[in-house]
Design a protein around this motif. Structure first.
Motif, PDB file in Angstrom:
ATOM      1  N   VAL A 317       0.831  -1.209   0.000  1.00 45.30           N
ATOM      2  CA  VAL A 317       0.000   0.000   0.000  1.00 45.30           C
ATOM      3  C   VAL A 317       0.861   1.254   0.000  1.00 45.30           C
ATOM      4  CG1 VAL A 317      -1.704   1.335   1.277  1.00 45.30           C
ATOM      5  CG2 VAL A 317      -1.923  -1.148   1.111  1.00 45.30           C
ATOM      6  N   ARG A 318       1.793   1.347   0.934  1.00 45.13           N
ATOM      7  CA  ARG A 318       2.594   2.555   1.055  1.00 45.13           C
ATOM      8  C   ARG A 318       3.502   2.749  -0.154  1.00 45.13           C
ATOM      9  NH1 ARG A 318       1.564   6.679   4.115  1.00 45.13           N
ATOM     10  NH2 ARG A 318       3.787   7.178   4.013  1.00 45.13           N
ATOM     11  N   GLY A 319       4.065   1.636  -0.655  1.00 40.02           N
ATOM     12  CA  GLY A 319       4.958   1.742  -1.804  1.00 40.02           C
ATOM     13  C   GLY A 319       4.239   2.289  -3.025  1.00 40.02           C
ATOM     14  N   GLY A 320       3.033   1.769  -3.268  1.00 39.73           N
ATOM     15  CA  GLY A 320       2.262   2.267  -4.404  1.00 39.73           C
ATOM     16  C   GLY A 320       1.883   3.722  -4.242  1.00 39.73           C
ATOM     17  N   TYR A 321       1.561   4.105  -3.007  1.00 37.84           N
ATOM     18  CA  TYR A 321       1.173   5.487  -2.720  1.00 37.84           C
ATOM     19  C   TYR A 321       2.336   6.433  -2.978  1.00 37.84           C
ATOM     20  CZ  TYR A 321       0.114   9.551   0.263  1.00 37.84           C
ATOM     21  OH  TYR A 321      -0.068  10.807   0.755  1.00 37.84           O
ATOM     22  N   VAL A 322       3.513   6.058  -2.485  1.00 37.44           N
ATOM     23  CA  VAL A 322       4.696   6.905  -2.649  1.00 37.44           C
ATOM     24  C   VAL A 322       5.060   7.034  -4.130  1.00 37.44           C
ATOM     25  CG1 VAL A 322       7.172   7.059  -2.191  1.00 37.44           C
ATOM     26  CG2 VAL A 322       5.599   6.454  -0.344  1.00 37.44           C
ATOM     27  N   ARG A 323       5.021   5.904  -4.846  1.00 34.83           N
ATOM     28  CA  ARG A 323       5.354   5.957  -6.277  1.00 34.83           C
ATOM     29  C   ARG A 323       4.348   6.810  -7.045  1.00 34.83           C
ATOM     30  NH1 ARG A 323       6.440   0.551  -5.313  1.00 34.83           N
ATOM     31  NH2 ARG A 323       4.435  -0.085  -6.183  1.00 34.83           N
ATOM     32  N   ALA A 324       3.068   6.723  -6.636  1.00 29.79           N
ATOM     33  CA  ALA A 324       2.034   7.485  -7.342  1.00 29.79           C
ATOM     34  C   ALA A 324       2.249   8.985  -7.196  1.00 29.79           C
ATOM     35  CB  ALA A 324       0.654   7.099  -6.813  1.00 29.79           C
TER      36      ALA A 324
END
Length: 341
Positions: A317-324
Motif C-alpha cells: 500500500v505505502r509503496g504504491g502510494y509513494v510511487r504514485a
C-alpha cells in the motif's frame, strides 16, 4: 484452457457472474444470460420492504377472514393480491433454476434485523444454489457508533445463515473504519463470500428547480479501483471467497480483478449497456489474454498481484502510494533530498 472456478462451494464453468439486474427479473432474461456463457446468475433482489408489506397484507387478510363465515375463509378482498411480489419472486427462482444449467443465486436486500431474513429459507427451498445478502444501509443517525453498524450487519447475516444450509455471500459497502476487521467478523459469522462493493444511491441536486433528484446510474471503470484494492488486500489474508463487482466494461477489467485475487467477477452495467451477449465478448477476451500470456487455467494467475499475506507488511500500500506521488519514480521524478541538518 480451463476457465473453471469455484465460488461458494459451487463449481462454475468460468469466473464471470451476471450480477443482479433487470435482466434477471425474468426467466427469459436469465436464459439469455446463461446462453451468453456466464458461470452463474444472481437474480434481481427481493427487498425487505416487499416482505414487510406482504406480512402486513397477510395480517390484514387474517383479520378479515376472522370476521367472515368459515366457508369464506379463502376469500381475498378485491386487490389483495395486487402486490404478490415475494410469491412471484419465489416462482421466479424455481422456474429459473430449472431452466438453466448454471447456478442461480438468489438475492435478498435489507437493512434491519427481523423475521424477513428467514425468507432466505424459502429461496433455498425454491431452488437457489446460494444466497447473496445485500445489506444496503447508510448510517445517517449520529447516535449510531461504528460498532453498532457492524453489529447490525452481523445480526442480519446471522439471521440468514441460521435459516439456510446453502452458502451465503454478503454484499456490503466500503464505509467501515477497519474493513479488514469487518471482513474477518463476517467470515466468523458464517459468510462464505464477500461481494465488493455495494454502490449506494447518491442523489443529485437541481439548483434551478430546488429539488433532489435520484436515479440509478451505471458504474464506470473509474469506480473499480476501490474494490480492486480491497480484493488485493484480502486475497491472502481472509479465508472467504471474494466476488468483484463495479466497473467491469471490457475483458481487461475481468483480468485485473482476477489478478488482484477475485474468485469471480460480477457485472451488470456492461450487460445493460451492450446486452447480455456482451458476456461472450468478455469471456472470449479473457481466454485470448490467457492464451497470449500462456496461462492454462484461471487458478494459475488468480491473485498473482495480491498484497502480501503478512498484514504487518505495508509495502504494497505505502509503496504504491509513494510511487504514485512521484517519489522514487523510475520515470524521472527524483526523491527529495533528506534534510540532514
Amino acid at each position: 484452457m480451463d476457465l473453471g472456478t469455484r465460488y461458494l462451494g459451487l463449481e462454475l464453468g468460468n469466473p464471470l457472474v451476471a450480477a443482479a439486474s433487470p435482466f434477471s427479473r425474468t426467466v427469459d432474461g436469465v436464459r439469455r444470460l446463461a446462453d451468453s456463457g456466464v458461470g452463474a446468475v444472481v437474480l434481481a433482489s427481493l427487498f425487505e420492504e416487499q416482505l414487510r408489506r406482504e406480512a402486513e397484507r397477510d395480517a390484514a387478510l387474517a383479520e378479515h377472514s376472522s370476521q367472515s363465515y368459515a366457508e369464506s375463509e379463502s376469500y381475498f378482498p378485491p386487490g389483495a393480491l395486487a402486490d404478490a411480489g415475494p410469491r412471484r419472486h419465489l416462482s421466479l427462482i424455481e422456474r429459473a433454476a430449472s431452466s438453466v444449467d448454471v447456478p442461480v443465486i438468489a438475492s435478498i436486500n435489507g437493512a434491519t434485523t427481523g423475521g424477513w431474513a428467514r425468507h432466505a429459507r424459502s429461496m433455498q427451498d425454491a431452488g437457489a444454489a446460494a444466497i447473496e445478502l445485500n445489506v444496503y444501509f447508510l448510517p445517517g443517525d449520529p447516535g449510531l457508533t461504528g460498532r453498532d453498524v457492524e453489529r447490525r450487519h452481523l445480526d442480519i447475516l446471522a439471521a440468514v445463515v441460521d435459516s439456510v444450509t446453502v452458502p451465503v455471500a454478503v454484499k456490503v459497502g466500503p464505509q467501515f473504519s477497519a474493513f479488514a476487521d469487518v471482513a474477518r467478523a463476517l467470515e466468523d459469522a458464517g459468510a462464505g463470500a464477500l461481494v465488493l462493493f455495494n454502490r449506494f444511491q447518491q442523489p443529485d441536486i437541481d439548483p434551478e428547480t430546488l429539488t433532489v433528484t435520484a436515479g440509478a446510474t451505471l458504474s464506470s471503470r473509474a469506480e473499480m479501483r476501490l474494490p480492486l484494492t480491497w480484493i488485493a488486500l484480502l486475497r491472502r489474508r481472509a479465508g472467504l471467497d471474494l466476488a468483484a463487482t463495479t466497473g467491469v466494461e471490457e475483458a481487461a477489467d475481468v483480468v485485473r480483478y482476477l489478478l488482484a485475487g477475485a474468485d469471480v467477477v460480477q457485472t451488470a452495467s456492461a450487460l445493460l449497456r451492450h446486452g447480455p451477449e456482451h458476456a461472450t465478448v468478455l469471456l472470449d477476451g479473457l481466454a485470448d489474454w490467457m492464451r497470449r500470456k500462456r496461462y492454462a487455467s484461471v487458478d494459475a494467475f488468480r491473485g498473482l498481484l495480491a498484497a502480501p499475506a503478512d498484514p504487518g507488511d505495508s509495502t504494497w500500500v505505502r509503496g504504491g502510494y509513494v510511487r504514485a506521488l512521484g517519489w522514487a519514480d523510475p520515470a524521472g521524478f527524483a526523491a527529495p533530498t533528506p534534510d540532514v541538518r
